[in-house]
Design an enzyme around this catalytic site. Structure first.
Site, PDB file in Angstrom:
ATOM      1  CE  LYS A  45      -3.072  -0.040   3.654  1.00  0.00           C
ATOM      2  NZ  LYS A  45      -4.712   0.392   2.945  1.00  0.00           N
ATOM      3  CB  CYS A 130       1.457  12.906  -4.751  1.00  0.00           C
ATOM      4  SG  CYS A 130       2.532  13.421  -5.410  1.00  0.00           S
ATOM      5  CG  ASN A 209      -2.202   4.838  -9.837  1.00  0.00           C
ATOM      6  OD1 ASN A 209      -4.034   4.464  -8.927  1.00  0.00           O
ATOM      7  ND2 ASN A 209      -1.435   5.446  -8.542  1.00  0.00           N
ATOM      8  CB  THR A 210      -7.857   4.375 -10.638  1.00  0.00           C
ATOM      9  OG1 THR A 210      -6.761   5.400  -9.651  1.00  0.00           O
ATOM     10  CG2 THR A 210      -7.176   2.774  -9.786  1.00  0.00           C
ATOM     11  N   GLY A 260      -3.941  -3.067 -14.944  1.00  0.00           N
ATOM     12  CA  GLY A 260      -5.592  -2.671 -15.143  1.00  0.00           C
ATOM     13  C   GLY A 260      -6.280  -3.444 -15.394  1.00  0.00           C
ATOM     14  N   GLY A 261      -6.937  -4.120 -14.336  1.00  0.00           N
ATOM     15  CA  GLY A 261      -8.602  -5.398 -14.921  1.00  0.00           C
ATOM     16  C   GLY A 261      -7.698  -6.642 -14.998  1.00  0.00           C
ATOM     17  N   GLY A 282      -4.548  -6.352  -9.352  1.00  0.00           N
ATOM     18  CA  GLY A 282      -5.590  -5.720  -8.056  1.00  0.00           C
ATOM     19  C   GLY A 282      -6.558  -5.317  -7.881  1.00  0.00           C
ATOM     20  CB  THR A 283      -9.144  -4.266  -9.067  1.00  0.00           C
ATOM     21  OG1 THR A 283      -9.795  -2.846  -8.922  1.00  0.00           O
ATOM     22  CG2 THR A 283     -11.413  -4.396  -8.601  1.00  0.00           C
TER      23      THR A 283
HETATM   24  C1  LIG Z   1      -8.738  -0.226  -3.361  1.00  0.00           C
HETATM   25  C2  LIG Z   1      -7.896   0.901  -4.101  1.00  0.00           C
HETATM   26  C3  LIG Z   1      -6.441   0.980  -3.884  1.00  0.00           C
HETATM   27  C4  LIG Z   1      -5.648   1.804  -3.746  1.00  0.00           C
HETATM   28  N1  LIG Z   1      -4.406   1.796  -3.216  1.00  0.00           N
HETATM   29  C5  LIG Z   1      -3.391   2.548  -4.380  1.00  0.00           C
HETATM   30  C6  LIG Z   1      -2.327   2.693  -3.147  1.00  0.00           C
HETATM   31  O1  LIG Z   1      -1.927   2.837  -2.144  1.00  0.00           O
HETATM   32  N2  LIG Z   1      -1.578   3.146  -3.776  1.00  0.00           N
HETATM   33  C7  LIG Z   1      -0.856   3.556  -5.218  1.00  0.00           C
HETATM   34  O2  LIG Z   1       0.369   3.155  -6.130  1.00  0.00           O
HETATM   35  N3  LIG Z   1      -2.068   2.488  -6.452  1.00  0.00           N
HETATM   36  C8  LIG Z   1      -3.197   1.706  -5.878  1.00  0.00           C
HETATM   37  N4  LIG Z   1      -4.061   1.837  -6.510  1.00  0.00           N
HETATM   38  C9  LIG Z   1      -4.597   1.113  -7.860  1.00  0.00           C
HETATM   39  C10 LIG Z   1      -3.953   0.277  -7.823  1.00  0.00           C
HETATM   40  O3  LIG Z   1      -2.317   0.092  -7.328  1.00  0.00           O
HETATM   41  C11 LIG Z   1      -3.941  -0.102  -9.438  1.00  0.00           C
HETATM   42  O4  LIG Z   1      -2.800   0.508  -9.963  1.00  0.00           O
HETATM   43  C12 LIG Z   1      -5.329  -0.089  -9.847  1.00  0.00           C
HETATM   44  O5  LIG Z   1      -6.200  -0.015  -8.973  1.00  0.00           O
HETATM   45  C13 LIG Z   1      -5.566  -0.917 -11.616  1.00  0.00           C
HETATM   46  O6  LIG Z   1      -5.311  -2.139 -11.169  1.00  0.00           O
HETATM   47  P1  LIG Z   1      -6.735  -3.004 -11.335  1.00  0.00           P
HETATM   48  O7  LIG Z   1      -7.729  -2.554 -12.510  1.00  0.00           O
HETATM   49  O8  LIG Z   1      -6.175  -4.573 -11.663  1.00  0.00           O
HETATM   50  O9  LIG Z   1      -7.345  -2.214  -9.822  1.00  0.00           O
HETATM   51  C14 LIG Z   1      -5.634   1.109  -5.175  1.00  0.00           C
HETATM   52  C15 LIG Z   1      -6.689   0.598  -5.749  1.00  0.00           C
HETATM   53  C16 LIG Z   1      -7.712   0.061  -5.373  1.00  0.00           C
HETATM   54  C17 LIG Z   1      -8.693  -0.510  -6.569  1.00  0.00           C
END
Ligand SMILES: Cc1cc2nc3c(=O)[nH]c(=O)nc-3n(C[C@H](O)[C@H](O)[C@H](O)COP(=O)(O)O)c2cc1C
Length: 326
Positions: A45, A130, A209-210, A260-261, A282-283
Site C-alpha cells: 500500500k 500525488c 494507476n486508476t 488495469g483489470g 489489483g482489484t
Molecule cells: C482499493 C484500492 C486501493 C488502491 N491503493 C493504491 C495505492 O495505495 N497506491 C497505488 O499506487 N495504487 C493504488 N491502487 C491502484 C492499483 O494499484 C492499480 O493501479 C489500479 O487499481 C489498476 O489495476 P486493477 O484494475 O488491477 O485494480 C488502488 C486500487 C484500489 C482498487
C-alpha cells in the site's frame, strides 16, 4: 519449466506477476491466505511520511465492470511500516516493493533514503499520483480524514513531465535500489511523462494507476463516494490500459509494468503482447486473494501449450487482426 523470469534494474523477479499497490494491504495481512513466495513480487500500500486517516466513507463503489475507490491514501506512515510491518515481510520469499508518495522532491528523497537503508525492501515504487503542490493543492499534514478529491480538478505530479522528472531525479539520487515510476493514465499523452521518468533514472514505468471517475445516485442526488470522485479500476479499464502500454512501451528502453483489470492469465498476456515486461494484479484480489498466484499458474500453462521456452519471447508481439471477424 518455461523461463518466466524478468529483471527491473538490478532486481530479478522469478516471474512477471506482481500484486498491485493498495490491493493486498502491506502484504502481511495476505501471508496466511496466499503463498506470497509464488508471486514475482508484491507492492505495498502507498506510504506517506506521516500516518493518514484517508477519506470520509464510503470509500468504495461498485460499477458494472469495476470499482471506484477513494481510499485517500490511508496508511500508517513510513516509519511505522519500516519498524512494524517490513520485518514480518522479510521471510515471505518474494521481493517487497515499497510504494511511496510525497508532496515534494525533498520529502520524497528523504523517504526513499529511509527505505534504502531498510533491510528487506527490494525496490521502490513512486506513486506519482500525488497533488502537484505547485498548483496549490497539497495533501496537508493533518492525519484527520480528508476530502481533497472534492475539488473539481486536482493537478497531479504525474500530469506534468517536469514534475515527474524532478520527483524521480531526487529519488534516484537517494538510492541505488530499483525505482519504478507509477503514472496516471489521465493525461492526453503518456509518452512525454513516461520518457521524463526514464530520463530521470527510473528503472521501470508502471502504467498505470486508476482512472478518475464518479458515480451518482439519482435518488439521493449524491455521489456514491464520500470524496465525490474516485479512481476506476477493474475489467472496465483493461482495454484502455492495454492500449496505453502498447502506445507507450515502444518509445521506452526501460521495462513497462502493465496493469488495469487483470483477472486471469489471458488478461496478463494481453499486456505482455502489448509490450509490458511485467504485470500487476489489483482489484481482482478483492474477489479472490489468490488471483495473482492463479495468473502465474496460467502463464506457465500458456507457455507449455505454446511451447515457449521463455515468456519474454512474447513481449510486444501484438499484431493487427488477421481479418476473420464480423
Ligand atoms: C482499493 C484500492 C486501493 C488502491 N491503493 C493504491 C495505492 O495505495 N497506491 C497505488 O499506487 N495504487 C493504488 N491502487 C491502484 C492499483 O494499484 C492499480 O493501479 C489500479 O487499481 C489498476 O489495476 P486493477 O484494475 O488491477 O485494480 C488502488 C486500487 C484500489 C482498487
Amino acid at each position: 519449466m518455461p523461463d518466466l523470469s524478468v529483471t527491473i534494474g538490478s532486481l530479478i523477479l522469478k516471474n512477471p506477476v506482481l500484486a498491485a499497490a493498495g490491493t493486498i494491504g502491506y502484504g502481511v495481512e495476505f501471508a496466511e491466505a496466499v503463498t506470497l513466495c509464488e508471486l514475482g513480487g508484491l507492492i505495498t500500500k502507498t506510504l506517506t511520511q506521516r500516518p493518514r486517516e484517508g477519506n470520509l466513507p464510503p470509500r468504495l463503489a461498485e460499477t458494472p465492470s469495476g470499482m471506484l475507490n477513494a481510499v485517500g491514501l490511508q496508511n500508517i506512515g513510513l516509519e511505522a511500516f519500516l519498524s512494524e510491518k517490513l520485518p514480518a515481510l522479510r521471510d515471505v520469499g518474494t521481493p517487497i516493493i515499497v510504494s511511496l508518495l510525497a508532496e515534494s522532491p525533498e520529502e520524497l528523497a528523504d523517504m526513499v533514503g529511509a527505505v534504502d537503508h531498510a533491510e528487506g525492501a527490494a525496490a521502490i515504487e513512486l506513486n506519482l499520483s500525488c497533488p502537484n503542490i505547485k498548483h496549490g493543492s497539497g495533501l496537508g499534514a493533518s492525519p484527520e480524514p480528508r476530502t481533497e478529491n472534492r475539488s473539481r480538478f486536482v493537478s497531479l505530479v504525474a500530469h506534468e513531465p517536469q514534475a515527474v522528472e524532478r520527483m524521480v531525479a531526487a529519488s534516484r539520487r537517494a538510492t541505488r535500489k530499483p525505482l519504478i515510476a507509477k503514472l496516471s493514465p489521465d493525461v492526453t499523452d503518456l509518452i512525454p511523462v513516461a520518457q521524463a521518468a526514464e530520463r530521470a533514472g527510473a528503472d521501470a514505468v508502471a502504467l498505470s494507476n486508476t482512472y478518475v471517475g464518479m458515480s451518482l445516485d439519482p435518488e439521493t442526488r449524491r455521489s456514491r463516494l464520500g470524496a465525490m470522485t474516485g479512481g476506476l479500476s477493474g475489467p472496465a479499464i483493461r482495454p484502455l490500459a492495454v492500449y496505453r502500454v502498447w502506445y507507450t512501451a515502444q518509445t521506452l528502453r526501460v521495462p513497462v509494468i502493465g496493469l488495469g483489470g487483470i483477472l486471469r492469465a489471458e488478461d496478463a498476456l494481453e499486456f505482455l503482447l502489448a509490450g509490458a515486461s511485467v504485470v500487476a494484479v489489483g482489484t481482482a484480489h478483492f474477489a479472490d486473494p489468490r488471483a495473482a498466484v492463479k495468473v502465474v499458474r496460467g502463464l506457465e500453462r500458456y507457455c507449455a501449450r505454446h511451447q515457449l521456452n521463455a515468456l519474454r519471447e512474447l513481449r510486444g508481439q501484438a499484431q493487427p487482426s488477421a481479418g476473420h471477424g464480423p
